[in-house]
Design a protein around this motif. Structure first.
Motif, PDB file in Angstrom:
ATOM      1  N   UNK A   1       0.816  -1.205   0.000  1.00 28.02           N
ATOM      2  CA  UNK A   1       0.000   0.000   0.000  1.00 28.02           C
ATOM      3  C   UNK A   1       0.851   1.256   0.000  1.00 28.02           C
ATOM      4  N   UNK A   2       0.194   2.379   0.227  1.00 24.15           N
ATOM      5  CA  UNK A   2       0.832   3.681   0.110  1.00 24.15           C
ATOM      6  C   UNK A   2       1.619   4.032   1.373  1.00 24.15           C
ATOM      7  N   UNK A   3       2.648   4.830   1.169  1.00 23.66           N
ATOM      8  CA  UNK A   3       3.414   5.368   2.281  1.00 23.66           C
ATOM      9  C   UNK A   3       4.678   4.592   2.570  1.00 23.66           C
ATOM     10  N   UNK A   4       5.815   5.262   2.478  1.00 22.89           N
ATOM     11  CA  UNK A   4       7.128   4.752   2.907  1.00 22.89           C
ATOM     12  C   UNK A   4       7.680   3.625   2.039  1.00 22.89           C
ATOM     13  N   UNK A   5       6.914   3.101   1.081  1.00 27.50           N
ATOM     14  CA  UNK A   5       7.424   1.961   0.313  1.00 27.50           C
ATOM     15  C   UNK A   5       8.640   2.352  -0.524  1.00 27.50           C
ATOM     16  N   UNK A   6       8.547   3.504  -1.226  1.00 23.74           N
ATOM     17  CA  UNK A   6       9.679   3.931  -2.046  1.00 23.74           C
ATOM     18  C   UNK A   6      10.824   4.435  -1.170  1.00 23.74           C
ATOM     19  N   UNK A   7      10.497   5.102  -0.064  1.00 22.36           N
ATOM     20  CA  UNK A   7      11.532   5.577   0.858  1.00 22.36           C
ATOM     21  C   UNK A   7      12.359   4.414   1.385  1.00 22.36           C
ATOM     22  N   UNK A   8      11.715   3.279   1.648  1.00 24.89           N
ATOM     23  CA  UNK A   8      12.436   2.109   2.140  1.00 24.89           C
ATOM     24  C   UNK A   8      13.433   1.605   1.095  1.00 24.89           C
TER      25      UNK A   8
ATOM     26  N   UNK B   1      -4.473   7.256   3.679  1.00 29.89           N
ATOM     27  CA  UNK B   1      -4.319   7.645   5.070  1.00 29.89           C
ATOM     28  C   UNK B   1      -4.144   6.428   5.972  1.00 29.89           C
ATOM     29  N   UNK B   2      -4.946   5.403   5.771  1.00 28.60           N
ATOM     30  CA  UNK B   2      -4.852   4.201   6.598  1.00 28.60           C
ATOM     31  C   UNK B   2      -3.526   3.491   6.348  1.00 28.60           C
ATOM     32  N   UNK B   3      -3.172   3.310   5.083  1.00 32.27           N
ATOM     33  CA  UNK B   3      -1.947   2.589   4.762  1.00 32.27           C
ATOM     34  C   UNK B   3      -0.710   3.357   5.194  1.00 32.27           C
ATOM     35  N   UNK B   4      -0.730   4.657   5.063  1.00 31.65           N
ATOM     36  CA  UNK B   4       0.409   5.454   5.507  1.00 31.65           C
ATOM     37  C   UNK B   4       0.636   5.330   7.004  1.00 31.65           C
ATOM     38  N   UNK B   5      -0.420   5.265   7.769  1.00 26.98           N
ATOM     39  CA  UNK B   5      -0.287   5.149   9.226  1.00 26.98           C
ATOM     40  C   UNK B   5       0.514   3.893   9.591  1.00 26.98           C
TER      41      UNK B   5
ATOM     42  N   UNK C   1       2.361   1.975   7.556  1.00 27.63           N
ATOM     43  CA  UNK C   1       3.679   1.928   6.924  1.00 27.63           C
ATOM     44  C   UNK C   1       4.686   2.847   7.594  1.00 27.63           C
ATOM     45  N   UNK C   2       4.218   3.953   8.186  1.00 29.67           N
ATOM     46  CA  UNK C   2       5.131   4.810   8.960  1.00 29.67           C
ATOM     47  C   UNK C   2       5.689   4.050  10.160  1.00 29.67           C
ATOM     48  N   UNK C   3       4.820   3.316  10.824  1.00 31.17           N
ATOM     49  CA  UNK C   3       5.281   2.519  11.978  1.00 31.17           C
ATOM     50  C   UNK C   3       6.265   1.438  11.526  1.00 31.17           C
TER      51      UNK C   3
ATOM     52  N   UNK D   1       9.818   2.905  10.703  1.00 28.02           N
ATOM     53  CA  UNK D   1      10.677   3.146  11.872  1.00 28.02           C
ATOM     54  C   UNK D   1      11.383   1.861  12.278  1.00 28.02           C
ATOM     55  N   UNK D   2      10.655   0.766  12.322  1.00 28.12           N
ATOM     56  CA  UNK D   2      11.248  -0.523  12.669  1.00 28.12           C
ATOM     57  C   UNK D   2      12.215  -0.996  11.593  1.00 28.12           C
ATOM     58  N   UNK D   3      11.836  -0.798  10.343  1.00 22.63           N
ATOM     59  CA  UNK D   3      12.667  -1.213   9.216  1.00 22.63           C
ATOM     60  C   UNK D   3      14.039  -0.548   9.251  1.00 22.63           C
ATOM     61  N   UNK D   4      14.071   0.750   9.517  1.00 27.09           N
ATOM     62  CA  UNK D   4      15.343   1.464   9.534  1.00 27.09           C
ATOM     63  C   UNK D   4      16.264   0.895  10.598  1.00 27.09           C
ATOM     64  N   UNK D   5      15.724   0.573  11.748  1.00 29.14           N
ATOM     65  CA  UNK D   5      16.535  -0.033  12.805  1.00 29.14           C
ATOM     66  C   UNK D   5      17.058  -1.397  12.360  1.00 29.14           C
ATOM     67  N   UNK D   6      16.192  -2.205  11.790  1.00 31.38           N
ATOM     68  CA  UNK D   6      16.582  -3.542  11.350  1.00 31.38           C
ATOM     69  C   UNK D   6      17.675  -3.483  10.288  1.00 31.38           C
TER      70      UNK D   6
END
Length: 421
Positions: free
Chosen positions: A324-331, A364-368, A370-372, A375-380
């Motif tokens: 879904x939408x949000x953070x997918x390309x940023x990752x 809006x739902x998917x971004x919520x 995916x944002x969470x 945050x976990x992904x960056x740490x991993x």
């Protein structure tokens, strides 16, 4: 055989029998074969009329290899694909059909393939992209497991028939399942089956206003950077301040001079200027102030989402947990950066967004969520790549510098590194 037919055969003999057989064959072809212009250009999957299921056609059904003793081993291709895309929603009902259409272009290794994904309502965008880019494109199209999927492929077929540039330049790979908006899975499929050394990660809604391919391939510095595998070339992205002005790509500027003029007049602006972290590190003020040389991005931050060209082999894959939408390309771009790839901005080339409607409620739902996840992904990913650099004795190497700087603010990362070193 009827009496009438026996009488006819007695009169006409073998020639009549041949004519009957020929007519019978033509009747069968009329029923079961649909003519497709230039079908020799494609390695096709087929929709069978009786069950509407996609078959693999000429695509090999097994992955084969030979061991050291000359023994041949095989795995079903479905098993290989399920492992390759195991982080996504890929299941036993999913189908991935590489090269549903295969382009007629004779590609060379050192070329740039646009890697993108397309939905049914964006097929016209793909056709105009092929006409404008005049180079290799690898795209994934998702279809549902019902009659709507068949309709999508009919529209795709029509575009192929009507546009010779689609047939010449575009490889189309089909993902068929019930899971919608598996964007990073679709990106990975397109990237996996790209047939050149370099790829350009691009959303189908963007129009390349300049000849990016020619510009990069003929630029010694750009090619030198790409060949290292440690650089990605950023293409500045713009959109119209008045969204209705971005509906017709034929009115977009075709050179930097005209674009800068519209930018200074506030007609064009940085793409998604309401979200500065997304593109601001490109430094649009520097780019529009008559910059003539490739320059490095020096203010990277983790929400940066540029459109980039980079070396395919050895580059990381997009994390498929982002649905879904949000953070997918940023990752995708975050992992690329901390793996040791620096970003450099092309001085003369640019893309402009073609205005379209956004499904805001779903976003809006998917971004919520995916944002969470992000945050976990960056740490991993910081911890995983740090362990790789340390194991390979590259912790103090320039290749790990992006990771050391970007991950330093993540507290669990600092605690973990203390144990690894």
């Amino acid at each position: 055989m009827s009496v009438d037919l026996q009488t006819f055969m007695a009169r006409r003999g073998a020639k009549a029998m041949g004519l009957i057989l020929l007519l019978s064959c033509l009747a069968l072809l009329t029923r079961y074969y649909t003519y497709e212009p230039n079908s020799s250009h494609f390695r096709r999957g087929l929709f069978y009329r009786n069950d509407s299921s996609i078959q693999l056609g000429q695509f090999n059904s097994h992955f084969s290899w030979t061991d050291g003793n000359g023994g041949l081993h095989q795995l079903p291709i479905e098993t290989v694909l399920s492992k390759s895309f195991s982080l996504s929603s890929y299941s036993e009902q999913s189908q991935i059909i590489p090269y549903y259409y295969k382009s007629a272009m004779n590609m060379t290794g050192e070329d740039i393939t646009i890697v993108t994904l397309v939905t049914r309502n964006r097929i016209p965008n793909l056709a105009r992209l092929a006409t404008q880019y005049q180079g290799p494109i690898s795209t994934t199209i998702h279809i549902s497991d019902d009659q709507e999927g068949g309709y999508t492929l009919e529209l795709l077929q029509n575009a192929m028939d009507e546009n010779p540039n689609m047939r010449k330049y575009v490889d189309v790979h089909v993902v068929r399942d019930e899971f919608d908006r598996e964007l990073n899975l679709w990106r990975n499929v397109a990237k996996l089956f790209a047939r050149t050394e370099y790829v350009m990660q691009l959303d189908i809604d963007f129009f390349p206003c300049t000849d990016i391919r020619k510009s990069v391939l003929n630029n010694p510095k750009a090619m030198s950077l790409l060949r290292t595998g440690e650089a990605a070339l950023v293409i500045p992205a713009f959109e119209y301040s008045q969204q209705e002005e971005g509906l017709d790509y034929r009115h977009f500027p075709s050179n930097k001079r005209d674009l800068v003029k519209q930018y200074n007049e506030k007609k064009l602006e940085m793409f998604h200027s309401f979200w500065l972290p997304g593109h601001a590190p490109t430094d649009y003020e520097r780019w529009t102030s008559n910059e003539k040389e490739i320059y490095q991005v020096t203010t990277y931050q983790h929400s940066y989402e540029p459109y980039v060209i980079f070396k395919n082999q050895g580059s990381p894959w997009c994390d498929e947990r982002f649905a879904g939408y949000g953070s997918n390309k940023a990752a995708c771009l975050y992992e690329l950066y901390i793996s040791g790839v620096d970003y450099y901005v092309l001085p003369d080339d640019f893309i402009v967004h073609q205005t379209h409607a956004y499904p805001d409620e779903a976003r809006q739902v998917e971004r919520y969520y995916n944002r969470r996840l992000y945050t976990q992904f960056r740490e991993e990913i910081c911890i995983r790549l740090a362990r790789r650099f340390i194991t390979q004795r590259k912790w103090d190497h320039p290749k790990s510098e992006n990771l050391r700087q970007e991950c330093a603010s993540i507290k669990p990362f600092q605690r973990a590194i203390g144990r690894f070193l």
